[in-house]
Enzyme design. Structure first.
Site, mmCIF file in Angstrom:
data_model
loop_
_atom_site.group_PDB
_atom_site.id
_atom_site.type_symbol
_atom_site.label_atom_id
_atom_site.label_comp_id
_atom_site.label_asym_id
_atom_site.label_seq_id
_atom_site.Cartn_x
_atom_site.Cartn_y
_atom_site.Cartn_z
ATOM 1 N N GLU A 116 0.850 -1.192 0.000
ATOM 2 C CA GLU A 116 0.000 0.000 0.000
ATOM 3 C C GLU A 116 0.889 1.247 0.000
ATOM 4 O O GLU A 116 2.006 1.233 0.532
ATOM 5 C CB GLU A 116 -0.882 -0.023 1.256
ATOM 6 N N ASN B 36 -6.685 1.497 2.801
ATOM 7 C CA ASN B 36 -7.391 2.760 3.053
ATOM 8 C C ASN B 36 -6.942 3.850 2.079
ATOM 9 O O ASN B 36 -7.727 4.725 1.705
ATOM 10 C CB ASN B 36 -7.132 3.232 4.488
ATOM 11 N N ASN C 117 -12.159 -0.698 -1.051
ATOM 12 C CA ASN C 117 -11.512 -1.265 0.135
ATOM 13 C C ASN C 117 -12.314 -0.942 1.391
ATOM 14 O O ASN C 117 -12.637 0.228 1.635
ATOM 15 C CB ASN C 117 -10.108 -0.664 0.305
ATOM 16 N N GLU C 118 -12.637 -1.966 2.160
ATOM 17 C CA GLU C 118 -13.283 -1.799 3.489
ATOM 18 C C GLU C 118 -14.331 -0.681 3.486
ATOM 19 O O GLU C 118 -14.319 0.193 4.359
ATOM 20 C CB GLU C 118 -12.214 -1.542 4.560
ATOM 21 N N GLU D 118 -6.598 -9.210 3.089
ATOM 22 C CA GLU D 118 -5.727 -8.639 4.131
ATOM 23 C C GLU D 118 -5.802 -9.552 5.340
ATOM 24 O O GLU D 118 -6.888 -9.771 5.876
ATOM 25 C CB GLU D 118 -6.179 -7.228 4.548
HETATM 26 O O1 AHR Z 1 -3.126 -2.867 6.003
HETATM 27 C C1 AHR Z 1 -3.326 -1.721 6.758
HETATM 28 C C2 AHR Z 1 -4.757 -1.212 6.680
HETATM 29 O O2 AHR Z 1 -5.604 -2.108 7.333
HETATM 30 C C3 AHR Z 1 -5.344 -1.093 5.301
HETATM 31 O O3 AHR Z 1 -5.046 0.114 4.694
HETATM 32 C C4 AHR Z 1 -6.803 -1.202 5.552
HETATM 33 O O4 AHR Z 1 -7.497 -1.744 4.460
HETATM 34 C C5 AHR Z 1 -6.907 -2.050 6.800
HETATM 35 O O5 AHR Z 1 -7.766 -1.523 7.721
#
Ligand code: AHR
Length: 541
Positions: A66, A111, A210-211, A334
């Site tokens: 990331e 994120n 993502n999330e 993840e």
């Molecule tokens: O991997 C770290 C963070 O954890 C990522 O950005 C997010 O998707 C998760 O909450």
């Protein structure tokens, strides 16, 4: 002889399904792992090469990079470094990842992706803007973007898993990135890529955001809103390239209040348009999660297995509602241990470039649990087709860099063994192990075993976690059909101090050693695993 053995195997396998409370709590994992009452009893593992769960998809051992902290800048891209090549890529890191053999790497977040405009990261470097990333309060100079990532993937021999911004980004921008990456030429975005000097990449796997269930996520929305947006993005992306594999955002963990309900509502909207659903999980040996009890911590992979079973159930529920012939697969995109560098300044870049964020230092017990998690993923390979150890370099990572080199954290080793030894199909093992009581989990077996068999060469690999903090256990592997002729490899990670860790000063403090090769006689292999250990053993002809 064979059929008597086989009958015994089947009898044991079916009785294992009702013998213990953890079976009911943790579902599928324990359907073939039983507890025996005598803790000093030999652990028996029954292997029948004809009983397999599913072919193992290599993408099960993917990872994640990331734009966060020093993962990209300094970690893999550092043009000023003496260790960089002419493109600014760290050569030592390339060698390390290439040698590991990571099959797929998720990028650019996380994120981060929910506020990222991919156009900022392509084209002439001098024209790229410096942008404040609001997810991690970090300055991104955009010198590394999509094309640099694709070049890095090629250099290390991995496949990209591209994340899309469904936070501030639109479905149209998502489809434009697919066009930029995958269309040969003759359209606005493919011609832009050609102008930038690149051939199409044919990226297959894409994460639709993502999330998006998390209130922390930029552009967070309700499940129905997200489901509609994911459907729209998927439809537009498939117009551009019908061959894509698309992953919708599932719940970001069992701790969120909307767990499973989010997944159901999202899939009610977009089931027909996607191929897979994501799940995420980070585990900590904290007061809240485990009572800081290492024997519970080492059982936490079973709670991930429960999460997989529950998520599969929701997918199949919606499949039933839709009368759909399609079965979704899961992307556990993840997962890791993460709890020390998780709060306050560890996640705030204070507007700097490449700040030290999420630089978790892993100890022996973390590595043992990572081994257990890999066992869980292997056992669930029929539905989990892709998974990413989060992350790969410097940020909650198996590999740490400084200007002079790198070192391998403890968790590197079980991950590298999965990559090296888990091949072919997943074995449906029967394991008879003594167990122990874990608060909130019931009886948990001391020994957690997963295995694979390769049809090409008949090699069998077993991955063995001994959760017992004080005792070694004797293991007897019983081959129900043809026993292999010899033990090819046997490695072990263990130590007296569960809290021991590696560093630049002491990079080998926790490192693998060879396990005494098991003896094979009369269709059985015998060996012993020490307390607090994770081992891999491979047999062949
Ligand atoms: O991997 C770290 C963070 O954890 C990522 O950005 C997010 O998707 C998760 O909450």
């Amino acid at each position: 002889m064979f059929s008597a053995n086989r009958r015994r195997f089947l009898r044991q396998a079916s009785s294992a399904g009702i013998g213990c409370s953890a079976n009911l709590v943790f579902g599928r994992f324990l359907s073939a792992q039983t507890q025996t009452s005598n803790p000093s009893e030999v652990v028996r593992v029954f292997v029948d090469s004809r009983r397999t769960v599913a072919p193992l998809d290599r993408n099960l051992f993917g990872s994640f990079l990331e734009h966060l902290g020093r993962a990209i800048y300094e970690g893999i891209y550092d043009p000023g470094s003496k260790l960089a090549d002419s493109n600014g890529l760290r050569k030592d890191v390339i060698d390390e990842i290439r040698q590991l053999g990571v099959p797929i790497v998720r990028y650019p977040g996380g994120n981060f992706v929910s506020g990222y405009n991919w156009l900022d990261g392509v084209g002439p470097k001098q024209d790229r803007p410096r942008v404040l990333d609001k997810a991690w309060n970090t300055l991104n100079n955009n010198q590394f973007g999509t094309n640099e990532f694709m070049a890095w993937c090629k250099a290390v021999g991995t496949e990209p898993l591209m994340g899309l911004n469904l936070g501030t980004g639109t479905a149209e921008q998502a489809a434009a990135l697919v066009e930029y990456c995958n269309v040969d030429q003759g359209t606005r975005w493919s011609d832009l890529r050609r102008k930038h000097g690149f051939e199409p990449y044919k990226v297959k796997h894409w994460c639709l955001g993502n999330e998006m269930d998390g209130p922390w996520q930029i552009g967070h929305m309700t499940a129905t809103e997200y489901g509609l947006k994911a459907e729209d993005a998927a439809r537009q992306m498939r117009y551009v390239d019908p061959s894509l594999q698309l992953i919708a955002c599932g719940s970001s963990g069992p701790g969120v209040p909307t767990y499973l309900e989010w997944d159901r509502e999202v899939l009610e909207q977009c089931y027909d348009y996607v191929d897979a659903l994501s799940l995420h999980r980070y585990i900590g040996n904290t007061k809240q999660e485990t009572g800081e009890d290492s024997s519970k911590f080492l059982a936490m992979n079973l709670s991930m297995e429960k999460q997989i079973a529950e998520t599969v159930a929701v997918c199949d529920l919606v499949r039933g509602h839709k009368r759909s012939p399609k079965k979704l697969w899961l992307s556990f995109d993840e997962w890791n241990v993460w709890y020390r560098a998780r709060h306050g300044d560890a996640r705030n870049g204070h507007g700097q470039e490449a700040p030290h964020l999420l630089e978790e230092i892993y100890n022996l017990e973390d590595a043992l649990l990572v081994g257990g998690i890999l066992n869980s993923l292997i056992r669930n390979a029929d539905r989990v087709k892709l998974a990413c150890l989060a992350q790969l370099i410097n940020v909650i990572a198996p590999i740490m860099t400084n200007p002079n080199g790198l070192f391998r954290q403890t968790i590197y080793y079980p991950y590298s063994w999965a990559l090296q030894f888990a091949r072919g199909s997943v074995l449906n093992l029967l394991v008879e192990s003594p167990g122990y009581e874990v608060a909130g989990m019931g009886q948990v077996p001391y020994l957690d075993v997963a295995g694979t068999i390769s049809a090409d060469d008949g090699k069998v690999s077993l991955f063995v976690l001994n959760r017992d903090l004080s005792k070694a256990h004797a293991i007897e592997v019983n081959w129900q059909d043809k026993a292999p002729a010899r033990t090819l490899s046997s490695f072990l990670l263990t130590g007296d101090d569960l809290k021991a860790f590696n560093s630049f000063d002491a990079p080998q403090k926790v490192a693998p050693r060879t396990l005494d090769k098991p003896s094979i006689a009369g269709g059985r292999a015998k060996f012993e695993v020490p307390a607090r250990s994770y081992a891999v053993i491979q047999w062949g002809s």
